[in-house]
Scaffold this motif. Structure first.
Motif, PDB file in Angstrom:
ATOM      1  N   ASP A   1       0.880  -1.321  -0.025  1.00 47.29           N
ATOM      2  CA  ASP A   1      -0.093   0.012   0.131  1.00 47.29           C
ATOM      3  C   ASP A   1       0.921   1.451  -0.005  1.00 47.29           C
ATOM      4  N   LEU A   2       1.749   1.286   0.790  1.00 42.26           N
ATOM      5  CA  LEU A   2       2.853   2.327   0.783  1.00 42.26           C
ATOM      6  C   LEU A   2       3.393   2.754  -0.565  1.00 42.26           C
ATOM      7  N   VAL A   3       3.942   1.572  -1.122  1.00 47.56           N
ATOM      8  CA  VAL A   3       4.767   1.610  -2.433  1.00 47.56           C
ATOM      9  C   VAL A   3       3.705   2.104  -3.453  1.00 47.56           C
ATOM     10  N   VAL A   4       2.595   1.663  -3.672  1.00 47.33           N
ATOM     11  CA  VAL A   4       1.580   1.934  -4.654  1.00 47.33           C
ATOM     12  C   VAL A   4       1.352   3.542  -4.283  1.00 47.33           C
ATOM     13  N   ASP A   5       1.096   3.868  -2.979  1.00 46.69           N
ATOM     14  CA  ASP A   5       0.658   5.350  -2.761  1.00 46.69           C
ATOM     15  C   ASP A   5       2.029   6.021  -3.325  1.00 46.69           C
ATOM     16  N   PHE A   6       3.266   5.791  -2.984  1.00 50.40           N
ATOM     17  CA  PHE A   6       4.326   6.680  -3.369  1.00 50.40           C
ATOM     18  C   PHE A   6       4.351   6.738  -4.761  1.00 50.40           C
ATOM     19  N   ILE A   7       4.135   5.578  -5.525  1.00 49.95           N
ATOM     20  CA  ILE A   7       4.300   5.492  -7.127  1.00 49.95           C
ATOM     21  C   ILE A   7       3.183   6.409  -7.551  1.00 49.95           C
ATOM     22  N   GLY A   8       1.975   6.613  -6.975  1.00 54.40           N
ATOM     23  CA  GLY A   8       0.708   7.223  -7.480  1.00 54.40           C
ATOM     24  C   GLY A   8       1.264   8.660  -7.519  1.00 54.40           C
ATOM     25  N   ASP A   9       1.697   9.001  -6.098  1.00 57.02           N
ATOM     26  CA  ASP A   9       1.973  10.470  -5.914  1.00 57.02           C
ATOM     27  C   ASP A   9       2.927  11.101  -6.701  1.00 57.02           C
ATOM     28  N   VAL A  10       4.185  10.345  -6.736  1.00 54.96           N
ATOM     29  CA  VAL A  10       5.342  10.426  -7.888  1.00 54.96           C
ATOM     30  C   VAL A  10       4.878  10.837  -9.195  1.00 54.96           C
ATOM     31  N   THR A  11       3.868   9.804  -9.654  1.00 54.25           N
ATOM     32  CA  THR A  11       3.313   9.910 -11.134  1.00 54.25           C
ATOM     33  C   THR A  11       2.583  11.003 -11.305  1.00 54.25           C
TER      34      THR A  11
ATOM     35  N   VAL B   1      10.594  15.930 -10.615  1.00 50.02           N
ATOM     36  CA  VAL B   1       9.976  15.869  -9.164  1.00 50.02           C
ATOM     37  C   VAL B   1      11.039  15.375  -8.088  1.00 50.02           C
ATOM     38  N   ILE B   2      12.070  14.594  -8.478  1.00 51.11           N
ATOM     39  CA  ILE B   2      12.812  14.163  -7.363  1.00 51.11           C
ATOM     40  C   ILE B   2      14.301  14.777  -7.399  1.00 51.11           C
ATOM     41  N   ARG B   3      14.326  15.770  -8.080  1.00 55.57           N
ATOM     42  CA  ARG B   3      15.523  16.641  -8.046  1.00 55.57           C
ATOM     43  C   ARG B   3      16.145  16.788  -6.699  1.00 55.57           C
ATOM     44  N   ASN B   4      15.473  17.039  -5.702  1.00 59.15           N
ATOM     45  CA  ASN B   4      15.950  17.522  -4.409  1.00 59.15           C
ATOM     46  C   ASN B   4      16.198  16.349  -3.432  1.00 59.15           C
ATOM     47  N   ASP B   5      16.264  15.275  -3.895  1.00 58.04           N
ATOM     48  CA  ASP B   5      16.276  13.964  -3.054  1.00 58.04           C
ATOM     49  C   ASP B   5      17.510  13.263  -3.811  1.00 58.04           C
ATOM     50  N   VAL B   6      18.691  13.407  -3.358  1.00 53.16           N
ATOM     51  CA  VAL B   6      20.045  12.969  -3.919  1.00 53.16           C
ATOM     52  C   VAL B   6      20.018  11.510  -4.250  1.00 53.16           C
ATOM     53  N   LYS B   7      19.695  10.710  -3.037  1.00 53.72           N
ATOM     54  CA  LYS B   7      19.586   9.376  -3.267  1.00 53.72           C
ATOM     55  C   LYS B   7      18.945   8.737  -4.437  1.00 53.72           C
ATOM     56  N   LYS B   8      17.530   9.458  -4.522  1.00 51.48           N
ATOM     57  CA  LYS B   8      16.616   8.897  -5.720  1.00 51.48           C
ATOM     58  C   LYS B   8      17.291   9.236  -7.036  1.00 51.48           C
ATOM     59  N   SER B   9      17.848  10.570  -6.900  1.00 50.55           N
ATOM     60  CA  SER B   9      18.197  11.085  -8.293  1.00 50.55           C
ATOM     61  C   SER B   9      19.406  10.297  -8.786  1.00 50.55           C
ATOM     62  N   ALA B  10      20.198   9.789  -7.850  1.00 50.95           N
ATOM     63  CA  ALA B  10      21.456   8.950  -8.214  1.00 50.95           C
ATOM     64  C   ALA B  10      21.039   7.617  -8.882  1.00 50.95           C
ATOM     65  N   ARG B  11      20.111   7.278  -8.091  1.00 51.09           N
ATOM     66  CA  ARG B  11      19.665   5.777  -8.150  1.00 51.09           C
ATOM     67  C   ARG B  11      19.074   6.020  -9.628  1.00 51.09           C
ATOM     68  N   VAL B  12      18.163   7.084 -10.096  1.00 52.91           N
ATOM     69  CA  VAL B  12      17.441   7.006 -11.414  1.00 52.91           C
ATOM     70  C   VAL B  12      18.551   7.057 -12.341  1.00 52.91           C
ATOM     71  N   ARG B  13      19.415   7.866 -12.039  1.00 49.21           N
ATOM     72  CA  ARG B  13      20.773   8.010 -12.940  1.00 49.21           C
ATOM     73  C   ARG B  13      21.331   6.874 -13.533  1.00 49.21           C
ATOM     74  N   ASP B  14      21.626   6.080 -12.305  1.00 49.41           N
ATOM     75  CA  ASP B  14      22.107   4.633 -12.399  1.00 49.41           C
ATOM     76  C   ASP B  14      21.288   3.746 -13.328  1.00 49.41           C
ATOM     77  N   LEU B  15      20.106   3.837 -12.969  1.00 52.16           N
ATOM     78  CA  LEU B  15      19.304   2.736 -13.507  1.00 52.16           C
ATOM     79  C   LEU B  15      19.297   3.160 -15.230  1.00 52.16           C
ATOM     80  N   LEU B  16      19.277   4.375 -15.412  1.00 51.21           N
ATOM     81  CA  LEU B  16      19.032   4.929 -16.894  1.00 51.21           C
ATOM     82  C   LEU B  16      20.499   4.469 -17.569  1.00 51.21           C
TER      83      LEU B  16
END
Length: 127
Positions: A64-74, A94-109
């Motif tokens: 439920d938490l994951v689905v809510d998070f994905i929905g909010d970010v989307t 949207v995630i530019r201020n969260d360093v960890k999430k931004s780095a993870r997205v960059r790595d995955l891309l």
């Protein structure tokens, strides 16, 4: 008397059929949500040190938490982008201020691009 027992047998099965489709909450409670990530979440929980068979309620809560998070970010990404589409740039914004999430997205891309190139080389290689 035979008619009474047959009528009582059809009512519960009809109620069960309607509640199994999720059309009505009724007295039996809210309709059951479709769980999409249970298997993956169980594996991730185990990988992070949880029991190999975590409680169903725990997995459902995390889902439920994951689905809510994905929905909010989307939703935020859609509001940032053009014409209701979600692009990678919108997600990055949207995630530019969260360093960890931004780095993870960059790595995955980058990993996705490497896999795409390797797949292309493999498909281009003729035997």
């Amino acid at each position: 008397m035979a008619e009474d027992s047959s009528n009582s047998n059809t009512a519960p099965s009809g109620a069960a059929a309607s509640s199994s489709t999720g059309d009505s909450g009724g007295a039996s409670g809210p309709p059951k949500k479709k769980r999409m990530f249970s298997k993956e979440l169980r594996a991730m929980m185990y990988g992070f040190g949880d029991d190999s068979s975590p409680y169903v309620e725990t997995v459902e809560l995390i889902e439920d938490l994951v689905v809510d998070f994905i929905g909010d970010v989307t939703q935020k990404s859609v509001s940032v982008g053009k014409r209701g589409t979600v692009r990678v740039e919108d997600l990055n914004y949207v995630i530019r201020n969260d360093v960890k999430k931004s780095a993870r997205v960059r790595d995955l891309l980058m990993m996705n691009e490497e896999l795409r190139r390797a797949k292309k080389k493999f498909e281009d290689y003729s035997y």
